[in-house]
Design a protein around this motif. Structure first.
Motif, PDB file in Angstrom:
ATOM      1  N   GLU A   1       0.861  -1.181   0.000  1.00 14.25           N
ATOM      2  CA  GLU A   1       0.000   0.000   0.000  1.00 14.25           C
ATOM      3  C   GLU A   1       0.900   1.235   0.000  1.00 14.25           C
ATOM      4  O   GLU A   1       1.966   1.235   0.614  1.00 14.25           O
ATOM      5  N   PHE A   2       0.422   2.314  -0.646  1.00 13.45           N
ATOM      6  CA  PHE A   2       1.237   3.528  -0.707  1.00 13.45           C
ATOM      7  C   PHE A   2       0.381   4.696  -1.160  1.00 13.45           C
ATOM      8  O   PHE A   2      -0.765   4.551  -1.605  1.00 13.45           O
ATOM      9  N   LYS A   3       0.985   5.892  -1.101  1.00 13.23           N
ATOM     10  CA  LYS A   3       0.403   7.110  -1.661  1.00 13.23           C
ATOM     11  C   LYS A   3       1.542   7.917  -2.280  1.00 13.23           C
ATOM     12  O   LYS A   3       2.712   7.513  -2.204  1.00 13.23           O
ATOM     13  N   PHE A   4       1.229   9.054  -2.870  1.00 11.10           N
ATOM     14  CA  PHE A   4       2.230   9.961  -3.426  1.00 11.10           C
ATOM     15  C   PHE A   4       2.226  11.261  -2.635  1.00 11.10           C
ATOM     16  O   PHE A   4       1.161  11.754  -2.229  1.00 11.10           O
ATOM     17  N   THR A   5       3.407  11.835  -2.420  1.00 13.17           N
ATOM     18  CA  THR A   5       3.511  13.152  -1.794  1.00 13.17           C
ATOM     19  C   THR A   5       4.435  14.030  -2.639  1.00 13.17           C
ATOM     20  O   THR A   5       5.390  13.538  -3.239  1.00 13.17           O
ATOM     21  N   PRO A   6       4.176  15.348  -2.678  1.00  9.16           N
ATOM     22  CA  PRO A   6       5.007  16.234  -3.487  1.00  9.16           C
ATOM     23  C   PRO A   6       6.330  16.599  -2.825  1.00  9.16           C
ATOM     24  O   PRO A   6       7.185  17.232  -3.461  1.00  9.16           O
ATOM     25  N   GLY A   7       6.520  16.208  -1.576  1.00 11.29           N
ATOM     26  CA  GLY A   7       7.752  16.494  -0.848  1.00 11.29           C
ATOM     27  C   GLY A   7       7.921  15.502   0.279  1.00 11.29           C
ATOM     28  O   GLY A   7       7.123  14.566   0.430  1.00 11.29           O
ATOM     29  N   PRO A   8       8.943  15.676   1.112  1.00  8.85           N
ATOM     30  CA  PRO A   8       9.219  14.731   2.202  1.00  8.85           C
ATOM     31  C   PRO A   8       8.328  14.959   3.428  1.00  8.85           C
ATOM     32  O   PRO A   8       8.803  14.993   4.565  1.00  8.85           O
ATOM     33  N   SER A   9       7.028  15.151   3.193  1.00 10.72           N
ATOM     34  CA  SER A   9       6.055  15.307   4.273  1.00 10.72           C
ATOM     35  C   SER A   9       4.693  14.894   3.715  1.00 10.72           C
ATOM     36  O   SER A   9       4.553  14.606   2.517  1.00 10.72           O
ATOM     37  N   TRP A  10       3.657  14.913   4.584  1.00 11.73           N
ATOM     38  CA  TRP A  10       2.329  14.517   4.125  1.00 11.73           C
ATOM     39  C   TRP A  10       1.528  15.680   3.554  1.00 11.73           C
ATOM     40  O   TRP A  10       0.380  15.501   3.135  1.00 11.73           O
ATOM     41  N   ASN A  11       2.098  16.856   3.502  1.00  8.17           N
ATOM     42  CA  ASN A  11       1.392  18.002   2.935  1.00  8.17           C
ATOM     43  C   ASN A  11       1.114  17.777   1.445  1.00  8.17           C
ATOM     44  O   ASN A  11       2.029  17.524   0.668  1.00  8.17           O
ATOM     45  N   GLY A  12      -0.156  17.862   1.065  1.00  9.49           N
ATOM     46  CA  GLY A  12      -0.517  17.746  -0.343  1.00  9.49           C
ATOM     47  C   GLY A  12      -0.485  16.339  -0.896  1.00  9.49           C
ATOM     48  O   GLY A  12      -0.401  16.160  -2.121  1.00  9.49           O
ATOM     49  N   ASP A  13      -0.568  15.309  -0.013  1.00 13.47           N
ATOM     50  CA  ASP A  13      -0.481  13.928  -0.495  1.00 13.47           C
ATOM     51  C   ASP A  13      -1.677  13.581  -1.378  1.00 13.47           C
ATOM     52  O   ASP A  13      -2.755  14.163  -1.277  1.00 13.47           O
TER      53      ASP A  13
END
Length: 389
Positions: free
Chosen positions: A223-235
């Protein structure tokens, strides 16, 4: 009798002449080690930055090799760490081009920051640290083989010392992160940790919001998601769940759950359009150069050992013939990896050889035992190395 003596004398003269010609031809032409004069650069310190990778770094200027006749000569810029040497060290080589000329002519070639950075990295230069290197220009007659008996030796310029600080080629390209429940088992740090320095990333080779890449997921139910940076902001995750759409993203969206189990997955993501694709891939070498020929692939192993120089790359130790091969990603041959040109080409040994998806056949130039190293971490720099064992 006079006729006989005359013929004998003539034969002796001819034999001497042939001997003299043979002796002369045995001496390499153009063997002077300082035959080329490198007039720029003559030194200096260079801080190479990803932010100006396309900028010109310097213009090289050098004089022609002297072969005592007009020759088509190929010139290369070579670089090695100052603590090593050109004969036994890791040498970076950059093609300056072919020039037809007499001795005494001058040539120049502009070298970009990116091109010189590639040269430094090929010589195992450190990233982010200033180191001392030696450079030189090497000339060789076009088409001249090292095994040829024409005795047209390579010629070299004087050695020039410089200092350079290299950058990581990853820093040139935009990326998104792939945090998920597969990370720890797959060598990417702690599960669900977008801030892990080991995390898998997908890169945009055109810096245009389109990303692609391969991720090894060593769990049966990833399981996974995508993030635009090394945090969960904007995932972003999938728009739907049970099942996922495997096409459309939403923010924050649902966890993406591939259904094909453990293995290597290939992704494309259009971040702005909120679309993505996912497909499982094999990573294997196949071809007449390999032990199993074109009939059976040899699978490469993903390296999870952080102490290995091939960490997060795919490797195998193989005996290879001097023949053709490809990296195969699907059994039906709809996806493979090979030469950038699409033509059959010899790979370079012991250094990075850039490849692309659906490229042409590659060829092992010399039979032997090799460590095959496939680096597909960065979609802007897919590359293969055949390292002599």
């Amino acid at each position: 009798m006079k006729s006989l003596l005359k013929n004998l004398s003539l034969t002796a003269i001819m034999a001497f002449s042939l001997f003299s010609c043979s002796k002369d031809s045995a001496d390499p032409i153009g063997s002077d080690s300082a035959n080329i004069q490198l007039s720029a650069p003559t030194g200096g310190s260079y801080e190479l930055l990803a932010s100006n990778a396309n900028d010109n770094l310097f213009t090289m200027t050098w004089t022609s090799a002297d072969y005592n006749f007009q020759a088509a000569v190929n010139y290369k810029l070579e670089l090695v760490k100052s603590t090593s040497d050109f004969d036994s060290g890791n040498v970076g080589s950059y093609d300056l081009g072919n020039f037809s000329s007499f001795a005494g002519e001058s040539f120049e070639k502009t070298v970009t920051v990116r091109e010189f950075n590639t040269l430094v990295l090929a010589a195992n230069g450190s990233i982010g640290t200033s180191e001392s290197y030696n450079i030189r220009v090497v000339g060789s007659v076009v088409g001249q083989l090292d095994t040829s008996d024409n005795n047209l030796a390579k010629v070299y310029s004087q050695t020039v010392s410089i200092n350079a600080t290299a950058f990581d080629t990853f820093d040139e390209f935009e990326r998104i992160y792939v945090p998920g429940g597969y990370q720890f088992a797959s060598g990417y740090g702690n599960d669900w940790s977008p801030d892990s320095p080991k995390i898998a990333k997908l890169f945009s080779k055109a810096n245009d919001g389109n990303y692609e890449g391969f991720v090894w997921m060593n769990v049966t139910s990833p399981e996974f998601k995508f993030t635009p940076g090394p945090s969960w902001n904007g995932d972003k995750g999938d728009l739907s769940e049970n099942p996922n759409s495997f096409t459309t993203l939403d923010s924050p969206g649902k966890n993406i759950k591939p259904t094909e189990g453990a293995g290597t997955y290939f992704f494309t993501v259009n971040w702005n359009a909120n679309t993505y694709t996912i497909a499982k891939r094999q990573v294997a070498i196949i071809g007449a150069a390999t032990p199993n020929g074109w009939g059976t692939p040899t699978y490469l192993n993903f390296v999870t050992d952080e102490t290995s120089p091939y960490y997060q790359m795919y490797t195998a130790d193989l005996t290879l013939a001097a023949d053709e091969f490809l990296i195969r990603l699907k059994d039906d041959w709809s996806q493979k990896m090979g030469t950038l040109s699409g033509n059959t080409e010899n790979t370079t040994l012991d250094s990075q050889y850039k490849i692309k998806i659906n490229g042409g056949n590659m060829k092992v130039p010399t039979a032997g035992n090799y460590k095959v190293v496939l680096d597909i971490r960065n979609s802007a720099n897919y590359n293969l190395r055949l390292i002599s064992n």
